[in-house]
Design a protein around this motif. Sequence first.
Motif, mmCIF file in Angstrom:
data_model
loop_
_atom_site.group_PDB
_atom_site.id
_atom_site.type_symbol
_atom_site.label_atom_id
_atom_site.label_comp_id
_atom_site.label_asym_id
_atom_site.label_seq_id
_atom_site.Cartn_x
_atom_site.Cartn_y
_atom_site.Cartn_z
ATOM 1 N N VAL A 176 -6.110 -6.805 -7.509
ATOM 2 C CA VAL A 176 -5.302 -7.468 -6.543
ATOM 3 C C VAL A 176 -5.661 -7.020 -5.319
ATOM 4 N N ALA A 177 -5.919 -5.882 -4.937
ATOM 5 C CA ALA A 177 -6.027 -5.350 -3.669
ATOM 6 C C ALA A 177 -7.313 -6.004 -3.119
ATOM 7 N N LEU A 178 -8.201 -6.191 -3.884
ATOM 8 C CA LEU A 178 -9.713 -6.767 -3.554
ATOM 9 C C LEU A 178 -9.408 -8.342 -3.145
ATOM 10 N N ILE A 179 -8.380 -8.944 -3.735
ATOM 11 C CA ILE A 179 -8.153 -10.259 -3.286
ATOM 12 C C ILE A 179 -7.153 -10.278 -2.155
ATOM 13 N N ALA A 180 -6.109 -9.207 -1.967
ATOM 14 C CA ALA A 180 -5.013 -9.345 -1.129
ATOM 15 C C ALA A 180 -5.849 -8.913 0.391
ATOM 16 N N GLY A 181 -6.592 -7.888 0.303
ATOM 17 C CA GLY A 181 -7.385 -7.558 1.700
ATOM 18 C C GLY A 181 -7.973 -8.414 2.352
ATOM 19 N N PRO A 182 -8.854 -9.082 1.969
ATOM 20 C CA PRO A 182 -9.611 -10.198 2.732
ATOM 21 C C PRO A 182 -8.632 -11.458 2.734
ATOM 22 N N ILE A 237 0.835 -1.269 0.006
ATOM 23 C CA ILE A 237 -0.131 0.028 -0.074
ATOM 24 C C ILE A 237 0.824 1.345 0.056
ATOM 25 N N ALA A 238 2.003 1.271 0.772
ATOM 26 C CA ALA A 238 2.820 2.488 0.869
ATOM 27 C C ALA A 238 3.646 2.748 -0.400
ATOM 28 N N PHE A 239 4.337 1.571 -0.909
ATOM 29 C CA PHE A 239 5.224 1.698 -1.761
ATOM 30 C C PHE A 239 4.863 1.361 -3.268
ATOM 31 N N HIS A 240 3.917 0.275 -3.547
ATOM 32 C CA HIS A 240 3.473 -0.014 -4.595
ATOM 33 C C HIS A 240 2.105 -0.303 -4.916
ATOM 34 N N LYS A 241 1.401 1.054 -5.023
ATOM 35 C CA LYS A 241 -0.088 1.146 -5.069
ATOM 36 C C LYS A 241 -0.492 0.727 -6.431
ATOM 37 N N ALA A 242 0.396 0.861 -7.503
ATOM 38 C CA ALA A 242 0.027 0.338 -8.661
ATOM 39 C C ALA A 242 0.070 -1.131 -8.887
ATOM 40 N N ALA A 243 0.780 -1.651 -7.982
ATOM 41 C CA ALA A 243 0.584 -3.272 -8.308
ATOM 42 C C ALA A 243 -0.519 -3.696 -7.418
ATOM 43 N N LEU A 244 -1.298 -2.944 -6.490
ATOM 44 C CA LEU A 244 -2.595 -3.506 -5.785
ATOM 45 C C LEU A 244 -3.720 -2.891 -6.784
ATOM 46 N N ALA A 245 -3.447 -2.078 -7.675
ATOM 47 C CA ALA A 245 -4.251 -1.579 -8.723
ATOM 48 C C ALA A 245 -4.547 -2.467 -9.771
ATOM 49 N N THR A 246 -3.693 -3.397 -10.084
ATOM 50 C CA THR A 246 -3.621 -4.050 -11.289
ATOM 51 C C THR A 246 -4.989 -5.095 -11.305
#
Length: 93
Positions: A57-63, A40-49
Amino acid sequence: MNVSAKVDAPIVRLVRLRWRVSIALSLAMMLIYFSFMGLIAFHKAALATILAPGVSVALIAGPSIIVSAFLLCAAYVVWTNKVYDPAVRALKK
């Protein structure tokens, strides 16, 4: 004094084992959580994939963080029931 050291030795080993398991599971949870926070802090783009329409990715990683906490807790409960509790019962006899 030497006699009490021999009597306490199984208890000491059991306590050390419990601490090792607890610390290992705690470190695993911390690694999972802080890895997610680092993303979240350093690679927001990776989570936004986007993986699929409406799923990132964030929707899967969070839960997955929450699920991993339940799984680690379940692992501790299984270990306690199979290893720790029988060892405690054996020491009480």
